[in-house]
Design a protein around this motif. Structure first.
Motif, PDB file in Angstrom:
ATOM      1  N   GLU A 121       0.818  -1.198   0.000  1.00  0.00           N
ATOM      2  CA  GLU A 121       0.000   0.000   0.000  1.00  0.00           C
ATOM      3  C   GLU A 121       0.860   1.259   0.000  1.00  0.00           C
ATOM      4  O   GLU A 121       2.039   1.235   0.377  1.00  0.00           O
ATOM      5  CB  GLU A 121      -0.899   0.020   1.242  1.00  0.00           C
ATOM      6  CG  GLU A 121      -0.123   0.011   2.546  1.00  0.00           C
ATOM      7  CD  GLU A 121      -0.991  -0.251   3.762  1.00  0.00           C
ATOM      8  OE1 GLU A 121      -2.094  -0.814   3.582  1.00  0.00           O
ATOM      9  OE2 GLU A 121      -0.563   0.075   4.893  1.00  0.00           O
ATOM     10  N   LYS A 122       0.266   2.366  -0.407  1.00  0.00           N
ATOM     11  CA  LYS A 122       0.921   3.666  -0.357  1.00  0.00           C
ATOM     12  C   LYS A 122       1.063   4.102   1.089  1.00  0.00           C
ATOM     13  O   LYS A 122       0.156   3.929   1.896  1.00  0.00           O
ATOM     14  CB  LYS A 122       0.097   4.689  -1.137  1.00  0.00           C
ATOM     15  CG  LYS A 122       0.697   6.079  -1.177  1.00  0.00           C
ATOM     16  CD  LYS A 122      -0.172   7.034  -1.969  1.00  0.00           C
ATOM     17  CE  LYS A 122       0.402   8.440  -1.983  1.00  0.00           C
ATOM     18  NZ  LYS A 122      -0.462   9.372  -2.749  1.00  0.00           N
ATOM     19  N   TYR A 123       2.223   4.659   1.415  1.00  0.00           N
ATOM     20  CA  TYR A 123       2.463   5.141   2.771  1.00  0.00           C
ATOM     21  C   TYR A 123       1.744   6.470   2.970  1.00  0.00           C
ATOM     22  O   TYR A 123       1.882   7.393   2.162  1.00  0.00           O
ATOM     23  CB  TYR A 123       3.958   5.302   3.015  1.00  0.00           C
ATOM     24  CG  TYR A 123       4.308   5.779   4.407  1.00  0.00           C
ATOM     25  CD1 TYR A 123       4.333   4.892   5.470  1.00  0.00           C
ATOM     26  CD2 TYR A 123       4.608   7.125   4.640  1.00  0.00           C
ATOM     27  CE1 TYR A 123       4.660   5.325   6.744  1.00  0.00           C
ATOM     28  CE2 TYR A 123       4.928   7.563   5.908  1.00  0.00           C
ATOM     29  CZ  TYR A 123       4.953   6.660   6.956  1.00  0.00           C
ATOM     30  OH  TYR A 123       5.258   7.091   8.220  1.00  0.00           O
ATOM     31  N   ALA A 124       0.965   6.557   4.041  1.00  0.00           N
ATOM     32  CA  ALA A 124       0.235   7.782   4.358  1.00  0.00           C
ATOM     33  C   ALA A 124       1.053   8.614   5.337  1.00  0.00           C
ATOM     34  O   ALA A 124       1.275   8.208   6.487  1.00  0.00           O
ATOM     35  CB  ALA A 124      -1.127   7.446   4.955  1.00  0.00           C
ATOM     36  N   PHE A 125       1.528   9.773   4.895  1.00  0.00           N
ATOM     37  CA  PHE A 125       2.337  10.629   5.753  1.00  0.00           C
ATOM     38  C   PHE A 125       1.495  11.198   6.891  1.00  0.00           C
ATOM     39  O   PHE A 125       0.322  11.528   6.727  1.00  0.00           O
ATOM     40  CB  PHE A 125       2.942  11.776   4.953  1.00  0.00           C
ATOM     41  CG  PHE A 125       4.065  11.364   4.054  1.00  0.00           C
ATOM     42  CD1 PHE A 125       5.292  10.990   4.583  1.00  0.00           C
ATOM     43  CD2 PHE A 125       3.899  11.349   2.673  1.00  0.00           C
ATOM     44  CE1 PHE A 125       6.336  10.606   3.749  1.00  0.00           C
ATOM     45  CE2 PHE A 125       4.935  10.978   1.841  1.00  0.00           C
ATOM     46  CZ  PHE A 125       6.151  10.602   2.380  1.00  0.00           C
ATOM     47  N   ASP A 126       2.146  11.307   8.057  1.00  0.00           N
ATOM     48  CA  ASP A 126       1.535  11.918   9.234  1.00  0.00           C
ATOM     49  C   ASP A 126       2.325  13.193   9.534  1.00  0.00           C
ATOM     50  O   ASP A 126       3.507  13.121   9.892  1.00  0.00           O
ATOM     51  CB  ASP A 126       1.582  10.955  10.418  1.00  0.00           C
ATOM     52  CG  ASP A 126       0.815  11.466  11.634  1.00  0.00           C
ATOM     53  OD1 ASP A 126       0.674  12.692  11.778  1.00  0.00           O
ATOM     54  OD2 ASP A 126       0.378  10.642  12.454  1.00  0.00           O
ATOM     55  N   SER A 127       1.702  14.345   9.381  1.00  0.00           N
ATOM     56  CA  SER A 127       2.400  15.618   9.560  1.00  0.00           C
ATOM     57  C   SER A 127       2.894  15.822  10.989  1.00  0.00           C
ATOM     58  O   SER A 127       3.795  16.624  11.235  1.00  0.00           O
ATOM     59  CB  SER A 127       1.491  16.784   9.156  1.00  0.00           C
ATOM     60  OG  SER A 127       0.318  16.798   9.945  1.00  0.00           O
ATOM     61  N   ARG A 128       2.315  15.109  11.954  1.00  0.00           N
ATOM     62  CA  ARG A 128       2.754  15.227  13.343  1.00  0.00           C
ATOM     63  C   ARG A 128       3.999  14.396  13.619  1.00  0.00           C
ATOM     64  O   ARG A 128       4.732  14.664  14.571  1.00  0.00           O
ATOM     65  CB  ARG A 128       1.635  14.784  14.281  1.00  0.00           C
ATOM     66  CG  ARG A 128       0.348  15.589  14.181  1.00  0.00           C
ATOM     67  CD  ARG A 128      -0.785  14.863  14.839  1.00  0.00           C
ATOM     68  NE  ARG A 128      -1.031  13.572  14.194  1.00  0.00           N
ATOM     69  CZ  ARG A 128      -1.946  12.689  14.598  1.00  0.00           C
ATOM     70  NH1 ARG A 128      -2.684  12.950  15.663  1.00  0.00           N
ATOM     71  NH2 ARG A 128      -2.104  11.550  13.948  1.00  0.00           N
TER      72      ARG A 128
END
Length: 233
Positions: A159-166
């Protein structure tokens, strides 16, 4: 003073531009901390760049590049949970700026590069295996509510990695060194082959939790390329 600086520029001064491709090998420098059964693995990636170099002298030049670097690594568990983990494919865009020192004959020269780079983490993909959240029996059926020892099987994912801005630090900066050889084919064209090491000085994570263990990327880049001379010497 200005006239003196102009006259001091040697006749060898010249622009060179080119293209380069390579294979990368990226590892993670960190401590396990509380995750004593987790292990990082170094994985192979790819690089491509467009260098622009200005030769001040036959032995010294300044070079800048626009580079795409794939920095891949894995994170896998051992012991009881062996086989659980993932491989990450990370896409970076970097801007290296370096000093280029060369030595040798007119046709064949060795060189040493040293400098710094800044860049950004563009995207990522993760592929691996994880435990399911639903227990099953050993034959694969649904586990009864009163069974005290259910089995949680592994499931594969890609799956595509979902960035977490925190949490995720998408800026990267660091130092680099490199060595290689350059062969002059003719008046305008030269071939290059060498190895470069990128050492990140920025954590891939933001400071988002107490007692956080930093993680730094180290990437070897084995590359070949061509350079074209622009203008007159």
């Amino acid at each position: 003073m200005g006239l003196a600086l102009v006259l001091a520029v040697p006749a060898v001064a010249q622009w060179r531009v080119g293209a380069r491709v390579g294979l990368t090998n990226t590892s993670v420098a960190t401590e396990n901390g509380y995750f004593y059964d987790w292990r990082y693995s170094a994985n192979v990636g790819f690089s491509a760049s467009v260098p622009a170099r200005y030769d001040f002298k036959d032995w010294f030049a300044v070079q800048a590049e626009l580079a795409y670097v794939r920095k891949n690594y894995g994170l896998w568990r051992s012991g009881y949970y062996e086989g659980m983990g993932e491989d990450l494919t990370n896409h970076y865009l970097s801007l290296p700026v370096l000093a280029h020192f060369s030595f040798g004959s007119e046709k064949l020269r060795g060189y040493l590069d040293a400098g710094f780079y800044v860049g950004g983490w563009l995207a990522a993909r993760r592929e691996g295996s994880r435990l399911t959240t639903f227990p099953v029996t050993e034959d694969g059926g649904a586990a009864p509510d009163d069974w005290n020892s259910p089995v949680y099987p592994m499931v594969d994912y890609d799956e595509k990695y979902a960035f977490d801005s925190r949490r995720d630090n998408r800026f990267e900066g660091g130092a680099l060194v490199g060595v290689g050889v350059e062969y002059q084919l003719g008046e305008r064209l030269a071939l290059q082959g060498g190895c470069r090491y990128y050492h990140s000085l920025s954590d891939v994570q933001k400071d988002y939790m107490i007692d956080q263990v930093p993680r730094y990327l180290g990437t070897f880049d084995f590359h070949v390329g061509i350079l074209f001379s622009v203008g007159k010497k």
